[in-house]
Design an enzyme around this catalytic site. Structure first.
Site, PDB file in Angstrom:
ATOM      1  N   GLY A  51      26.872   3.905  46.688  1.00  0.00           N
ATOM      2  CA  GLY A  51      28.253   3.624  46.325  1.00  0.00           C
ATOM      3  C   GLY A  51      29.186   3.478  47.514  1.00  0.00           C
ATOM      4  O   GLY A  51      30.399   3.406  47.353  1.00  0.00           O
ATOM      5  N   GLU A  70      16.771   6.903  47.935  1.00  0.00           N
ATOM      6  CA  GLU A  70      18.208   6.640  47.905  1.00  0.00           C
ATOM      7  C   GLU A  70      18.912   7.533  48.925  1.00  0.00           C
ATOM      8  O   GLU A  70      19.250   8.684  48.619  1.00  0.00           O
ATOM      9  CB  GLU A  70      18.776   6.928  46.510  1.00  0.00           C
ATOM     10  CG  GLU A  70      18.233   6.004  45.436  1.00  0.00           C
ATOM     11  CD  GLU A  70      19.228   5.828  44.288  1.00  0.00           C
ATOM     12  OE1 GLU A  70      19.468   4.676  43.925  1.00  0.00           O
ATOM     13  OE2 GLU A  70      19.778   6.831  43.804  1.00  0.00           O
ATOM     14  N   GLY A  87      23.092   0.518  41.419  1.00  0.00           N
ATOM     15  CA  GLY A  87      24.231   1.128  40.747  1.00  0.00           C
ATOM     16  C   GLY A  87      25.319   0.105  40.471  1.00  0.00           C
ATOM     17  O   GLY A  87      25.251  -0.680  39.529  1.00  0.00           O
ATOM     18  N   GLY A  88      26.331   0.101  41.315  1.00  0.00           N
ATOM     19  CA  GLY A  88      27.517  -0.733  41.107  1.00  0.00           C
ATOM     20  C   GLY A  88      27.211  -2.182  40.743  1.00  0.00           C
ATOM     21  O   GLY A  88      27.802  -2.734  39.797  1.00  0.00           O
ATOM     22  N   TRP A 107      23.553   2.395  35.292  1.00  0.00           N
ATOM     23  CA  TRP A 107      24.961   2.174  34.916  1.00  0.00           C
ATOM     24  C   TRP A 107      25.828   3.386  35.220  1.00  0.00           C
ATOM     25  O   TRP A 107      27.042   3.292  35.213  1.00  0.00           O
ATOM     26  CB  TRP A 107      25.054   1.848  33.414  1.00  0.00           C
ATOM     27  CG  TRP A 107      24.532   0.500  33.022  1.00  0.00           C
ATOM     28  CD1 TRP A 107      23.888  -0.406  33.824  1.00  0.00           C
ATOM     29  CD2 TRP A 107      24.639  -0.122  31.723  1.00  0.00           C
ATOM     30  NE1 TRP A 107      23.566  -1.541  33.108  1.00  0.00           N
ATOM     31  CE2 TRP A 107      24.022  -1.388  31.815  1.00  0.00           C
ATOM     32  CE3 TRP A 107      25.172   0.281  30.501  1.00  0.00           C
ATOM     33  CZ2 TRP A 107      23.946  -2.259  30.719  1.00  0.00           C
ATOM     34  CZ3 TRP A 107      25.095  -0.590  29.414  1.00  0.00           C
ATOM     35  CH2 TRP A 107      24.488  -1.852  29.520  1.00  0.00           C
TER      36      TRP A 107
HETATM   37  P1  PGA Z   1      24.888   1.921  44.304  1.00  0.00           P
HETATM   38  O1  PGA Z   1      24.174   3.138  43.556  1.00  0.00           O
HETATM   39  O2  PGA Z   1      24.001   0.718  44.122  1.00  0.00           O
HETATM   40  O3  PGA Z   1      26.221   1.765  43.614  1.00  0.00           O
HETATM   41  O4  PGA Z   1      25.006   2.300  45.736  1.00  0.00           O
HETATM   42  C1  PGA Z   1      22.788   3.291  43.549  1.00  0.00           C
HETATM   43  C2  PGA Z   1      22.410   4.527  42.791  1.00  0.00           C
HETATM   44  O5  PGA Z   1      23.138   5.532  42.879  1.00  0.00           O
HETATM   45  O6  PGA Z   1      21.380   4.540  42.083  1.00  0.00           O
END
Ligand code: PGA
Length: 245
Positions: A166, A160, A225-226, A9
């Protein structure tokens, strides 16, 4: 290996928004699902859908004492955290965390029975310079140095790529495939029992690309994330993980 989908989150949420989001989450069979929430919300998350695992986004390397602002692994354990993210690229880039600190945080978590989700990944400049695997190897080596082989086999890893986080621009299936196989191979070379290590992919995973990413060999789940902030999207991603063969 059962896939794991963990929502990150980040610094989002409110009591009211979390309540709404939790109402939209339902656990599904065939996949482990976790939400990694800001520290203050661990209390609120004591009530959550059955089977949904709880996680945090950071942990102190220290056990207890005069460390203003830090949160210990023992505290996370008291709140039922099964997982904690360590070494997220935002913490590395914005809060100066280095490779060995990430290792020590992972060790602190494991000492309290919490599984660290250790994040690794290259920047765009490092990728363009052909150094992605070199950077990831360096990040992993520091964690291995701190944990040792036995414990290393019990962590969850998350690849990642920094440029994919993001940004809406996920890594391609072939980029993910190369790095995930590379990470598994690196573990084998270091004589870590690699087969049971779950390697998650994170970086702009969405309902539209989840199925193809989870179908990649050596992708054992996702760090989201998002899209983890939108109940419907997160559930669709979890379903894709459960359905992937
Ligand atoms: P994202 O972030 O899915 O918004 O790209 C992933 C993360 O930073 O764990």
């Amino acid at each position: 290996m059962t896939r794991l989908v963990a929502g990150n989150w980040k610094m989002n949420g409110s009591l009211a928004a979390n309540r709404k989001l939790l109402g939209e989450l339902a656990v599904q069979s065939g996949v482990e699902v976790a939400v990694c929430v800001p520290f203050p919300y661990l209390a609120q998350l004591q009530e959550r859908p059955a089977g949904l695992f709880l996680g945090a986004q950071d942990v102190s390397e220290f056990e207890v004492g005069a460390y203003t602002g830090e949160v210990s692994a023992a505290m996370l354990a008291e709140f039922g955290c099964r997982f904690v993210i360590v070494g997220h690229s935002e913490r590395r880039a914005l809060f100066g965390e280095d490779d060995l600190l990430v290792g020590r945080k992972a060790r602190a978590a494991m000492a309290r029975g919490i599984v660290p989700i250790v994040c690794v990944g290259e920047t765009l400049a490092e990728r363009d310079a052909g150094q992605a695997m070199l950077v990831i190897g360096r990040q992993l080596a520091a964690v291995l140095e701190v944990l040792g082989r036995e414990a290393m086999a019990a962590v969850v890893l998350a690849y990642e790529p920094v440029w994919a986080i993001g940004s809406g621009r996920s890594a391609t299936v072939s980029q993910v495939s190369v790095v995930h196989a590379g990470i598994r191979g690196w573990l084998r070379e270091q004589r870590v029992r690699a087969e049971g290590v779950r390697i998650l992919y994170g970086g702009s995973v969405k309902p539209e690309n989840a199925a193809e990413l989870f179908a990649v060999r050596d992708v054992d789940g996702g760090l989201i994330g998002g899209a983890s902030l939108v109940g419907e999207d997160f559930m669709a991603i979890c379903r894709a993980a459960a359905d992937a063969v």
